[in-house]
Design an enzyme around this catalytic site. Structure first.
Site, PDB file in Angstrom:
ATOM      1  N   CYS D 105       0.883  -1.163   0.000  1.00  0.00           N
ATOM      2  CA  CYS D 105       0.000   0.000   0.000  1.00  0.00           C
ATOM      3  C   CYS D 105       0.917   1.208   0.000  1.00  0.00           C
ATOM      4  CB  CYS D 105      -0.925  -0.009   1.213  1.00  0.00           C
ATOM      5  SG  CYS D 105      -1.892   1.514   1.360  1.00  0.00           S
ATOM      6  N   CYS D 108      -0.710   4.351   2.225  1.00  0.00           N
ATOM      7  CA  CYS D 108      -0.835   4.282   3.690  1.00  0.00           C
ATOM      8  C   CYS D 108      -0.410   2.898   4.144  1.00  0.00           C
ATOM      9  CB  CYS D 108      -2.219   4.697   4.183  1.00  0.00           C
ATOM     10  SG  CYS D 108      -3.647   3.844   3.481  1.00  0.00           S
ATOM     11  N   SER D 109      -1.335   2.066   4.608  1.00  0.00           N
ATOM     12  CA  SER D 109      -0.914   0.759   5.130  1.00  0.00           C
ATOM     13  C   SER D 109      -2.025  -0.274   4.985  1.00  0.00           C
ATOM     14  CB  SER D 109      -0.521   0.891   6.596  1.00  0.00           C
ATOM     15  OG  SER D 109      -1.634   1.372   7.341  1.00  0.00           O
ATOM     16  N   CYS D 110      -2.808  -0.207   3.923  1.00  0.00           N
ATOM     17  CA  CYS D 110      -3.918  -1.139   3.744  1.00  0.00           C
ATOM     18  C   CYS D 110      -3.405  -2.573   3.693  1.00  0.00           C
ATOM     19  CB  CYS D 110      -4.694  -0.787   2.471  1.00  0.00           C
ATOM     20  SG  CYS D 110      -5.469   0.840   2.575  1.00  0.00           S
TER      21      CYS D 110
END
Lengths: 220, 197, 220, 197
Positions: D105, D108-110
């Site tokens: 991702c 962000c941090s999906c």
């Protein structure tokens, strides 16, 4: 390279913070560093492309969190270590501690300079008034083509005398001397309609290699 | 690398790192301390915004000089004795009733040394470099430079060999002043383009 | 916004640094922060676009130099202050010190979302196999269109169910529900010939608003 | 702002800032401490890579399940009881002799929480997010994942609602193992795509 130094248009850095009655140097190490840097330039230790790229290769967080003349220190130290003049170990012994250097170049020979992209081997010769598009192709090496105008269309407003293409001189013995052009980009073309007043423009000086002519019929 | 949390030794203070590099290069005869001192003295005393101010004042009082300056900045500043590092190709851009110019180097810190000396920190810092190409009007207002309506803002990103000097508009009410007095009115910021006189 | 969070392709961050036997949380504050964040999501305190944008608006250097869950803290605290639920002063009093928040949004109403660019008011409906170009227009607001594919051409490989366009939901009451597409980009198209093996590809999931169909005759 | 060197007060330690926000929201009744504790316990004990590993092992032993998993990941993982936050639209991508998949991702941090739990720090950090889309092979080698010649690398950037799980190739020599034993072979990194089994 798409490094953190390529700051044009990146958001999130906050207010500009002018210092009242700012001294030329804020500490004696800045003074020494500046004089030392100028001395190395005159000694021919690096050309412009090599010097700038030695700074661009700094760790991105180090770059953003260190004073400006620390960039010069780190870049020049990296250059003298890479050229074999001084070892990193000697610098660390003398400094009595770690001495962070920039990371190694991703380009050995200049082979990845943008002019090697297909169909772009001959830089174009252009005149004032010509419409040009900036090449979209990124390079892993040094370039003076800022990311914020990549792929954008502008108009040449000034032709500058031929000079050495930094993308080549930063990475080896190859040189190419070619004109650079001052290109005017309308703010709307670069930043979209949400940008400032439509009348505003940004001018970027770009070597011929970075540009391709735009046919009159082609739309932006 | 500074981002590496496994770094074994502590980073040496900046003063010691600069001294280490200087000593290593001096011992090898690559540079000498006298030239370092001399360069520093030159830029601390002889080279600075007062040079650019003299150029601007001359252009205000001498239309022929102004024309030469706008046509070939490098040659025109040489007439006043200015040149040297970062002055090999000087381009002068003129503020008028309808155009305001402002200079930046988004990629590093290019600046017309022979005319302005060394750049202030804000000029080299991420906020200015990132923002002035994208939102020049907001940056100018933030720096206290209000523009009249209808003025076009032209930003100049010093990305190749040219180094830019802004020729500010001569302030109203300065008709009686001589060239030397006019030069004293000219600020560094007005020649970068983040202030008006 | 062209923020530092949009990291794809930016060079200079160094090695990947996996931690052996990494714990789920490195400290109790991370544990509390994570549970608190999840609780605020379930409480409906913010939607996905608002939450992500509250982090993207952090100071760029703060973003790069703080632990990940500090991003969540800063974003959620910014959200509750902006919504008027808690004042910044209360947070600082409780924390007994400064409490850095994110900067304010540059978009008040969603009016700068990319779909408002001229000629782009109707998102396109597309099928697997369609060739698309990603819009070039940057936005000052939240978007899930990464900068590294802007202006690039790819092929739709999957059509996903309609969902709320983040560019709108991050900035106000307006909503638009539209399909998103998984778009395959050849590495060469995005990174140039100097990129990895020509066979490699990167897939990016993009809402219809970000895309325009490419005519078969049009060249990359 | 942290970048502002005029900031008057010192930044409060992170522990006190988190507590301040928690206390403010608890006192207002927006959140309660029991749910916070409960969420933490859930992800510390019940939700993690063992869930994804069960999905992978089932796909290895049951071709019909594998086909359903690749056709509709969300429905297929629900058959095993998995779903919830960040699992509303699961897409499973299969490694083969000619294709290797890797997930990131960049914005962000999906991450597919119901199957892998919470992501490790490296997954959320700038080096991985910036590099794996540009030089996936170099990243894989650096992480100890050598690819055979002729394998295409497909990177999946989780930029919208889909959350990706890599279905690793079943290891050679695992024919005799039962589903539960197979699940124990499946690592988190193999389901992100930065390792092979």
């Amino acid at each position: 390279m798409d490094g953190i130094h390529d700051l044009g248009g990146i958001e999130g850095f906050g207010d500009i913070d002018p210092e009242a009655d700012e001294p030329l140097f804020h500490a004696d190490w800045e003074r020494r560093m500046w004089g030392l840097a100028l001395s190395t330039f005159f000694a021919g230790l690096s050309n412009g492309g090599q010097f700038r790229h030695s700074i661009e290769r700094m760790d991105a967080v180090h770059y953003l969190t260190s004073p400006y003349y620390e960039h010069w220190l780190t870049g020049i130290a990296t250059g003298v270590v890479e050229s074999g003049l001084v070892t990193a170990g000697e610098l660390e012994r003398r400094a009595r501690g770690a001495f962070p250097l920039s990371r190694e170049s991703r380009v050995v020979s200049g082979s990845e300079a943008p002019h090697d992209a297909p169909g772009r081997r001959e830089p174009c010769e252009l005149a004032v008034g010509a419409r040009v598009r900036v090449a979209r192709v990124p390079t892993r090496g040094h370039t003076r083509c800022p990311r914020y105008v990549r792929g954008r269309i502008g108009t040449i407003v000034r032709v500058d005398p031929p000079s050495s293409l930094p993308d080549l001189e930063a990475h080896g013995d190859a040189r190419r001397v070619e004109p650079s052009y001052c290109v005017r980009f309308e703010a709307r073309e670069v930043w979209g309609d949400s940008a400032a007043a439509a009348a505003d423009a940004v001018h970027v000086d770009l070597w011929a290699t970075y540009l391709e002519p735009v046919e009159p019929a082609e739309r932006a | 690398m500074s981002g590496d949390h496994h770094h074994p030794a502590e980073v040496a203070p900046i003063e010691r790192r600069v001294a280490a590099l200087e000593d290593a290069l001096v011992e090898r005869g690559v540079v000498d301390r006298d030239s370092i001192d001399q360069f520093v003295r030159m830029y601390e005393h002889d080279i600075g915004p007062m040079n650019g101010a003299r150029v601007v004042a001359r252009a205000w009082v001498d239309d022929a000089y102004r024309a030469r300056l706008l046509a070939d900045g490098t040659a025109a500043i040489a007439e006043l004795g200015y040149g040297g590092p970062e002055g090999g190709h000087v381009v002068v851009v003129e503020n008028t009733d309808t155009v305001h110019n402002v200079v930046v180097c988004t990629l590093c810190s290019c600046y017309p040394w022979p005319l302005l000396g060394l750049p202030p920190n804000w000029y080299k810092s991420p906020p200015y470099r990132s923002r002035v190409v994208r939102e020049p009007r907001a940056v100018l207002v933030e720096m206290g430079c209000d523009l009249p309506d209808g003025v076009e803002v032209r930003v100049w990103d010093s990305s190749a060999e040219a180094r830019y000097l802004v020729l500010p508009a001569r302030p109203a009410g300065s008709d009686a002043l001589a060239e030397e007095q006019l030069a004293e009115l000219v600020t560094r910021d007005s020649m970068i383009g983040v202030a008006r006189l």
